[in-house]
Write a protein that holds these residues in place. Structure first.
Motif, PDB file in Angstrom:
ATOM      1  N   ARG A  11       0.915  -1.306  -0.060  1.00  0.00           N
ATOM      2  CA  ARG A  11      -0.048  -0.029  -0.242  1.00  0.00           C
ATOM      3  C   ARG A  11       0.883   1.213   0.001  1.00  0.00           C
ATOM      4  O   ARG A  11       2.062   1.186   0.323  1.00  0.00           O
ATOM      5  N   VAL A  12       0.371   2.478  -0.247  1.00  0.00           N
ATOM      6  CA  VAL A  12       1.034   3.493  -0.412  1.00  0.00           C
ATOM      7  C   VAL A  12       1.092   4.129   1.116  1.00  0.00           C
ATOM      8  O   VAL A  12      -0.061   4.226   1.924  1.00  0.00           O
ATOM      9  N   ARG A  13       2.075   4.217   1.590  1.00  0.00           N
ATOM     10  CA  ARG A  13       2.307   5.115   2.919  1.00  0.00           C
ATOM     11  C   ARG A  13       2.799   6.528   2.981  1.00  0.00           C
ATOM     12  O   ARG A  13       3.542   7.033   1.879  1.00  0.00           O
ATOM     13  N   VAL A  14       2.172   7.495   3.716  1.00  0.00           N
ATOM     14  CA  VAL A  14       2.277   8.762   3.567  1.00  0.00           C
ATOM     15  C   VAL A  14       3.042   9.138   4.921  1.00  0.00           C
ATOM     16  O   VAL A  14       2.529   8.837   5.958  1.00  0.00           O
ATOM     17  N   VAL A  15       4.334   9.777   4.595  1.00  0.00           N
ATOM     18  CA  VAL A  15       5.212  10.164   5.603  1.00  0.00           C
ATOM     19  C   VAL A  15       5.357  11.605   5.680  1.00  0.00           C
ATOM     20  O   VAL A  15       5.529  12.430   4.577  1.00  0.00           O
ATOM     21  N   VAL A  16       5.310  12.417   6.739  1.00  0.00           N
ATOM     22  CA  VAL A  16       5.592  13.864   6.939  1.00  0.00           C
ATOM     23  C   VAL A  16       6.628  13.976   7.790  1.00  0.00           C
ATOM     24  O   VAL A  16       6.879  13.344   9.233  1.00  0.00           O
ATOM     25  N   SER A  17       7.543  14.935   7.317  1.00  0.00           N
ATOM     26  CA  SER A  17       9.002  15.268   8.450  1.00  0.00           C
ATOM     27  C   SER A  17       8.674  16.748   8.709  1.00  0.00           C
ATOM     28  O   SER A  17       8.563  17.662   7.590  1.00  0.00           O
ATOM     29  N   ILE A  18       8.569  16.926   9.762  1.00  0.00           N
ATOM     30  CA  ILE A  18       8.200  18.506  10.219  1.00  0.00           C
ATOM     31  C   ILE A  18       9.457  19.159  10.371  1.00  0.00           C
ATOM     32  O   ILE A  18      10.270  18.670  11.596  1.00  0.00           O
ATOM     33  N   SER A  64      16.086  11.421  12.383  1.00  0.00           N
ATOM     34  CA  SER A  64      17.210  10.517  12.299  1.00  0.00           C
ATOM     35  C   SER A  64      16.760   9.317  12.175  1.00  0.00           C
ATOM     36  O   SER A  64      17.521   8.279  11.442  1.00  0.00           O
ATOM     37  N   THR A  65      15.330   8.840  12.397  1.00  0.00           N
ATOM     38  CA  THR A  65      14.955   7.447  12.412  1.00  0.00           C
ATOM     39  C   THR A  65      13.968   7.390  11.059  1.00  0.00           C
ATOM     40  O   THR A  65      13.437   6.295  10.724  1.00  0.00           O
ATOM     41  N   LEU A  66      14.068   8.199  10.134  1.00  0.00           N
ATOM     42  CA  LEU A  66      13.358   8.362   9.016  1.00  0.00           C
ATOM     43  C   LEU A  66      13.514   7.173   7.967  1.00  0.00           C
ATOM     44  O   LEU A  66      12.854   6.707   7.413  1.00  0.00           O
ATOM     45  N   TYR A  67      15.059   7.130   7.953  1.00  0.00           N
ATOM     46  CA  TYR A  67      15.565   6.263   7.025  1.00  0.00           C
ATOM     47  C   TYR A  67      15.203   5.003   7.358  1.00  0.00           C
ATOM     48  O   TYR A  67      14.941   4.161   6.767  1.00  0.00           O
ATOM     49  N   ASP A  68      15.732   4.718   8.698  1.00  0.00           N
ATOM     50  CA  ASP A  68      15.534   3.407   9.215  1.00  0.00           C
ATOM     51  C   ASP A  68      14.247   2.901   9.149  1.00  0.00           C
ATOM     52  O   ASP A  68      13.900   1.818   8.705  1.00  0.00           O
ATOM     53  N   ASP A  69      13.301   3.704   9.513  1.00  0.00           N
ATOM     54  CA  ASP A  69      11.661   3.067   9.567  1.00  0.00           C
ATOM     55  C   ASP A  69      10.902   3.335   8.228  1.00  0.00           C
ATOM     56  O   ASP A  69      10.089   2.422   8.181  1.00  0.00           O
ATOM     57  N   CYS A  70      11.544   4.038   7.181  1.00  0.00           N
ATOM     58  CA  CYS A  70      10.289   4.267   6.203  1.00  0.00           C
ATOM     59  C   CYS A  70      11.181   3.863   4.977  1.00  0.00           C
ATOM     60  O   CYS A  70      10.732   3.341   4.116  1.00  0.00           O
ATOM     61  N   HIS A  82      10.973  -6.994  -5.160  1.00  0.00           N
ATOM     62  CA  HIS A  82       9.515  -6.226  -5.352  1.00  0.00           C
ATOM     63  C   HIS A  82       9.681  -4.658  -5.807  1.00  0.00           C
ATOM     64  O   HIS A  82      10.855  -4.146  -5.933  1.00  0.00           O
ATOM     65  N   ASN A  83       8.713  -3.995  -6.255  1.00  0.00           N
ATOM     66  CA  ASN A  83       8.929  -2.715  -6.587  1.00  0.00           C
ATOM     67  C   ASN A  83       8.432  -1.767  -5.395  1.00  0.00           C
ATOM     68  O   ASN A  83       7.758  -2.261  -4.391  1.00  0.00           O
ATOM     69  N   ALA A  84       9.276  -0.753  -5.577  1.00  0.00           N
ATOM     70  CA  ALA A  84       9.037   0.129  -4.465  1.00  0.00           C
ATOM     71  C   ALA A  84       9.418   1.659  -4.993  1.00  0.00           C
ATOM     72  O   ALA A  84      10.321   1.938  -5.852  1.00  0.00           O
ATOM     73  N   THR A  85       8.562   2.772  -4.640  1.00  0.00           N
ATOM     74  CA  THR A  85       8.956   4.102  -4.681  1.00  0.00           C
ATOM     75  C   THR A  85       9.089   4.934  -3.711  1.00  0.00           C
ATOM     76  O   THR A  85       8.175   4.915  -2.664  1.00  0.00           O
ATOM     77  N   VAL A  86      10.077   6.026  -3.819  1.00  0.00           N
ATOM     78  CA  VAL A  86      10.124   6.859  -2.575  1.00  0.00           C
ATOM     79  C   VAL A  86      10.128   8.253  -3.388  1.00  0.00           C
ATOM     80  O   VAL A  86      10.782   8.622  -4.134  1.00  0.00           O
ATOM     81  N   LEU A  87       8.918   9.014  -3.122  1.00  0.00           N
ATOM     82  CA  LEU A  87       8.818  10.504  -3.644  1.00  0.00           C
ATOM     83  C   LEU A  87       8.941  11.445  -2.333  1.00  0.00           C
ATOM     84  O   LEU A  87       8.183  11.250  -1.425  1.00  0.00           O
ATOM     85  N   ALA A  88       9.941  11.932  -2.623  1.00  0.00           N
ATOM     86  CA  ALA A  88      10.300  13.058  -1.609  1.00  0.00           C
ATOM     87  C   ALA A  88       9.842  14.627  -2.150  1.00  0.00           C
ATOM     88  O   ALA A  88      10.272  14.864  -3.310  1.00  0.00           O
ATOM     89  N   TYR A  89       9.401  15.368  -1.544  1.00  0.00           N
ATOM     90  CA  TYR A  89       8.870  16.566  -1.601  1.00  0.00           C
ATOM     91  C   TYR A  89       8.996  17.784  -0.754  1.00  0.00           C
ATOM     92  O   TYR A  89       8.992  17.433   0.396  1.00  0.00           O
ATOM     93  N   GLY A  90       9.744  18.833  -1.333  1.00  0.00           N
ATOM     94  CA  GLY A  90       9.906  19.867  -0.253  1.00  0.00           C
ATOM     95  C   GLY A  90      11.240  19.887   0.120  1.00  0.00           C
ATOM     96  O   GLY A  90      12.146  19.314  -0.093  1.00  0.00           O
TER      97      GLY A  90
END
Length: 90
Positions: A11-18, A64-70, A82-90
């Motif tokens: 599934r698509v997961r949405v992550v926000v980094s503040i 600092s845990t963003l890479y390890d967790d996501c 498997h296929n995977a996509t990481v889309l980073a914006y901002g």
């Protein structure tokens, strides 16, 4: 592959980094707050709430845990075919 791990990985997961306040913003009131809800965390901006799969920064998980967790699990899945996509914006 009908177990819960296989379904959740498809599934698509949405992550926000503040980001933290920058120097010119220090002393200002932070307009974003993180509400640790179950099963998913929420971000509150004013009177609006937004639900994300993962929130880091500004009292969420440390950035600092963003890479390890996501990202790391997706890289591992790529090497298993498997296929995977990481889309980073901002």
């Amino acid at each position: 592959m009908e177990n819960s791990e296989a379904r959740s990985s498809q599934r698509v997961r949405v992550v926000v980094s503040i980001r933290p306040l920058i120097t010119s913003e220090l002393g200002c009131t932070d307009c974003i707050s993180v509400v640790h809800g179950e099963p998913l965390p929420q971000v509150q901006i004013g009177s609006e709430f937004f639900i994300f799969d993962y929130v880091c920064g500004s009292t969420g998980s440390p950035c600092s845990t963003l890479y390890d967790d996501c990202i790391s699990p997706l890289v591992d899945a790529l090497f298993r075919g498997h296929n995977a996509t990481v889309l980073a914006y901002g």
